[in-house]
Structure formats: structure tokens, C-alpha cells
Scaffold this motif. Sequence first.
Motif, PDB file in Angstrom:
ATOM      1  N   SER A   1       0.690  -1.223   0.071  1.00 47.95           N
ATOM      2  CA  SER A   1      -0.017  -0.004   0.132  1.00 47.95           C
ATOM      3  C   SER A   1       0.949   1.426  -0.006  1.00 47.95           C
ATOM      4  N   LEU A   2       0.718   2.306  -0.991  1.00 49.86           N
ATOM      5  CA  LEU A   2       1.561   3.322  -0.954  1.00 49.86           C
ATOM      6  C   LEU A   2       0.653   4.509  -0.501  1.00 49.86           C
ATOM      7  N   ASN A   3       1.112   5.189   0.284  1.00 52.40           N
ATOM      8  CA  ASN A   3       0.397   6.404   0.918  1.00 52.40           C
ATOM      9  C   ASN A   3       0.564   7.622  -0.002  1.00 52.40           C
ATOM     10  N   ILE A   4      -0.679   8.396  -0.561  1.00 51.54           N
ATOM     11  CA  ILE A   4      -0.583   9.693  -0.991  1.00 51.54           C
ATOM     12  C   ILE A   4      -0.613  10.717  -0.127  1.00 51.54           C
ATOM     13  N   ARG A   5       0.450  11.724  -0.238  1.00 50.40           N
ATOM     14  CA  ARG A   5       0.227  12.982   0.475  1.00 50.40           C
ATOM     15  C   ARG A   5      -0.191  14.019  -0.638  1.00 50.40           C
TER      16      ARG A   5
END
Length: 92
Positions: A84-88
Motif C-alpha cells: 500500500s502506497l500512501n498519497i500525500r
Amino acid sequence: MKVDMSRIPIRISLDTPTVGDVYRAKGGSRGRTKFFVVVAITGEMAHAFGIDAEGVIVSTTSYGTHVFAARDIVGRVEELADMSLNIRWEAL
């Protein structure tokens, strides 16, 4: 008579590719791309990152799943499908 298949090695695929499968790049001039890592399957298409010998992403590609299914798997990136990649989000 029946042939005992035991456990089929990862390098022999009988099914369509799955996220995390790694295949050797072949054919034409691929530049620095040495391997493809399947990162998504949508319908009958497999989408992959091309990586060089150091593991750096240097290209992307999409092939029909049948193309990768006809190739030998050379490795697997475990748990890639669960990554899972977190978007800022940028404030406007």
C-alpha cells in the motif's frame, strides 16, 4: 498410467500471470530493461514495471496475459499485491 507431477517449480507456470511474478525481458532492443515485474492485472492485460540489473525501474509495459503465461517465471516479489502506497495530497 499417470506421471507424478509433485510440486511444480515456480519457473514453470501453468496459469495466467499474477501480481508479483518476475519474467526475463526478451526480444528487440529493451535498453536497460532486464526483467519485468507484474504489478497489475486488468481483464486480459498484465501491466509491468521493467527493471534493470540493479532493480531500478526503467520502463513500463502492458501485454496480454497470454504473453507472460507463455514465459517462464524467474522469480516472485512476495506480498506485492498487498503493498500500500500512501498519497500525500498537496494543498491547493
